[in-house]
Design an enzyme around this catalytic site. Structure first.
Site, PDB file in Angstrom:
ATOM      1  N   LEU A  91       0.786  -1.235   0.000  1.00  0.00           N
ATOM      2  CA  LEU A  91       0.000   0.000   0.000  1.00  0.00           C
ATOM      3  C   LEU A  91       0.821   1.289   0.000  1.00  0.00           C
ATOM      4  CD1 LEU A  91      -2.862  -1.093   2.416  1.00  0.00           C
ATOM      5  CD2 LEU A  91      -2.715  -1.416  -0.055  1.00  0.00           C
ATOM      6  N   CYS A  92       2.132   1.200  -0.132  1.00  0.00           N
ATOM      7  CA  CYS A  92       2.954   2.404  -0.278  1.00  0.00           C
ATOM      8  C   CYS A  92       2.795   2.942  -1.699  1.00  0.00           C
ATOM      9  CB  CYS A  92       4.433   2.106  -0.025  1.00  0.00           C
ATOM     10  SG  CYS A  92       4.921   2.198   1.686  1.00  0.00           S
ATOM     11  N   GLU A 134      10.459   5.315   2.656  1.00  0.00           N
ATOM     12  CA  GLU A 134      11.615   5.209   1.769  1.00  0.00           C
ATOM     13  C   GLU A 134      12.916   5.372   2.549  1.00  0.00           C
ATOM     14  OE1 GLU A 134       8.112   5.518  -0.618  1.00  0.00           O
ATOM     15  OE2 GLU A 134       8.740   6.668   1.124  1.00  0.00           O
ATOM     16  N   ASP A 186      24.848  -9.091   5.422  1.00  0.00           N
ATOM     17  CA  ASP A 186      25.019 -10.121   4.399  1.00  0.00           C
ATOM     18  C   ASP A 186      26.476 -10.255   3.971  1.00  0.00           C
ATOM     19  OD1 ASP A 186      24.135 -12.071   2.424  1.00  0.00           O
ATOM     20  OD2 ASP A 186      24.540 -10.504   0.945  1.00  0.00           O
TER      21      ASP A 186
END
Length: 148
Positions: A61-62, A100, A114
């Site tokens: 929903l962004c 964002e 990572d």
């Protein structure tokens, strides 16, 4: 998705931060450029920028946004055995850029994890938060917690 048709276009800015805690040895390896995968901070910075641009594909929903500025700043804090990530997103539009900025900071931290997980698996990503936002109907917001 919220209807923003009637909202006014305003300049909107958001700044978010995240931290990743690690051993002094892992941090030194990154800072000294001795990681076998290359420049960890540069890779994380690019990942954060790319993630900010893809936020509407990741968070339901962004609204898809035309960001006009994205900055991801990554600073080693050896006194705390951690890395501080600060992401800034900006645009002129009808909806805010908080998600964002938060996505950029989070993804940069995840990228560092990572890249370094083969060296250290017990790193901790912590304190992901919105530092400030400006613009829009609700005006300005400044996080009142002082980070140690």
């Amino acid at each position: 998705m919220v209807d923003v048709t009637e909202k006014k276009v305003t300049e909107r800015t958001a700044i978010a931060q995240a931290y990743i805690e690690m051993s002094a040895q892992t941090l030194a390896m990154i800072v000294e450029g001795k990681h076998h995968k290359g420049d960890v901070f540069a890779t994380a910075r690019i990942a954060g920028i790319m993630a900010a641009k893809k936020t509407s594909e990741l968070i339901p929903l962004c609204h898809p946004l035309m960001l006009t500025k994205i900055e991801v700043d990554i600073v080693a804090e050896p006194q705390h055995n951690r890395v501080k990530i600060t992401a800034l997103c900006k645009l002129s539009g009808k909806t805010g850029v908080e998600m964002e900025a938060l996505t950029a900071a989070s993804t940069a931290a995840l990228t560092i994890y990572d890249m370094c997980k083969a060296v250290q698996k017990d790193m901790i990503i912590t304190n992901i938060h919105l530092c400030e936002k400006q613009g829009g109907k609700s005006g300005s917001y400044f996080h009142n917690e002082v980070t140690k």
